[in-house]
Scaffold this motif. Sequence first.
Motif, short mmCIF file in Angstrom:
data_model
loop_
_atom_site.label_atom_id
_atom_site.label_comp_id
_atom_site.label_asym_id
_atom_site.label_seq_id
_atom_site.Cartn_x
_atom_site.Cartn_y
_atom_site.Cartn_z
N LYS A 158 -3.90 0.36 -2.48
CA LYS A 158 -3.20 -0.87 -2.84
C LYS A 158 -2.42 -0.65 -4.14
O LYS A 158 -2.93 -0.08 -5.10
CB LYS A 158 -4.19 -2.02 -3.00
CG LYS A 158 -3.52 -3.36 -3.14
CD LYS A 158 -4.52 -4.48 -2.99
CE LYS A 158 -3.75 -5.77 -2.96
NZ LYS A 158 -4.55 -6.86 -2.47
N LYS A 159 -1.15 -1.09 -4.12
CA LYS A 159 -0.33 -0.99 -5.34
C LYS A 159 -0.80 -2.02 -6.34
O LYS A 159 -1.24 -3.10 -5.98
CB LYS A 159 1.15 -1.25 -5.00
CG LYS A 159 1.78 -0.17 -4.17
CD LYS A 159 3.24 -0.51 -3.94
CE LYS A 159 3.94 0.52 -3.12
NZ LYS A 159 5.35 0.17 -2.92
N SER A 160 -0.68 -1.67 -7.62
CA SER A 160 -1.11 -2.62 -8.65
C SER A 160 -0.01 -3.55 -9.05
O SER A 160 1.12 -3.38 -8.81
CB SER A 160 -1.63 -1.88 -9.87
OG SER A 160 -0.67 -0.95 -10.32
N PHE B 257 0.84 -1.19 0.00
CA PHE B 257 0.00 0.00 0.00
C PHE B 257 0.88 1.24 0.00
O PHE B 257 1.94 1.24 0.61
CB PHE B 257 -0.91 0.01 1.23
CG PHE B 257 -1.89 -1.12 1.25
CD1 PHE B 257 -3.17 -0.94 0.75
CD2 PHE B 257 -1.54 -2.36 1.75
CE1 PHE B 257 -4.08 -1.99 0.75
CE2 PHE B 257 -2.44 -3.40 1.75
CZ PHE B 257 -3.71 -3.23 1.25
N ALA B 258 0.42 2.30 -0.68
CA ALA B 258 1.20 3.55 -0.74
C ALA B 258 0.25 4.74 -0.80
O ALA B 258 -0.92 4.61 -1.18
CB ALA B 258 2.11 3.56 -1.96
N PRO C 181 -1.15 8.01 -2.48
CA PRO C 181 -1.17 8.51 -3.86
C PRO C 181 -0.43 9.84 -4.02
O PRO C 181 0.07 10.14 -5.10
CB PRO C 181 -2.66 8.67 -4.17
CG PRO C 181 -3.40 8.46 -2.91
CD PRO C 181 -2.48 7.88 -1.89
N ALA D 206 4.90 4.09 2.33
CA ALA D 206 4.39 2.78 1.98
C ALA D 206 4.16 1.96 3.24
O ALA D 206 4.75 2.22 4.28
CB ALA D 206 5.37 2.07 1.05
N PRO E 116 4.40 8.86 -2.71
CA PRO E 116 4.70 7.46 -3.02
C PRO E 116 5.79 6.85 -2.14
O PRO E 116 5.88 5.65 -2.01
CB PRO E 116 5.14 7.49 -4.48
CG PRO E 116 5.15 8.89 -4.91
CD PRO E 116 4.59 9.75 -3.83
#
Length: 173
Positions: free
Chosen positions: A171-173, A146-147, A149, A155, A152
Amino acid sequence: MLRTLFAALALLAAAPLAHAQHAEIAAGETHAHVAPHGGVVRSASPYHLELVAQPTELAFYLLGAKMSAVPNKGMSGSVLVQLTTNATVTVPLALAGDDHLTAKLPAGAKVRTAIVTLNTADGKALTVRFDKLDEAHGHKAVGAAFACPMHPEVAATAPGKCPKCGMALVKKS
């Protein structure tokens, strides 16, 4: 009506317990610490120090009131690192971003213990020890899921709020 009131009271009583499960009480600590960046937190009175371990570096966040990151301007220090091979190496801390310091690890290093000596901008000298990093927290070195927006560099391994702006971590992709 009475049944609803009892159910609501039971939920309120259980809420602090659910939050405490995500915190960690380390050996020698008197209370649990929530890690805003997904790392490991230790007391460094009047501060706390959070270690976020990555495969090639260690990041350290000095935390103040309400577990918010303290600006790193004027800070310096070093980390004595014990590797899983029992070899030790001293690594200087470098300023990173505006809120943390990093220590670059030797290639292929697996850290067991880190002893941080940090000189704060207000003239305090802190020494904090992080043990068993190869056992209890090896899964954290994989990276955060997770980060923020807007920031960045903030985290975490679990959902939460950014300590800088208060936005929800995504959630990071």
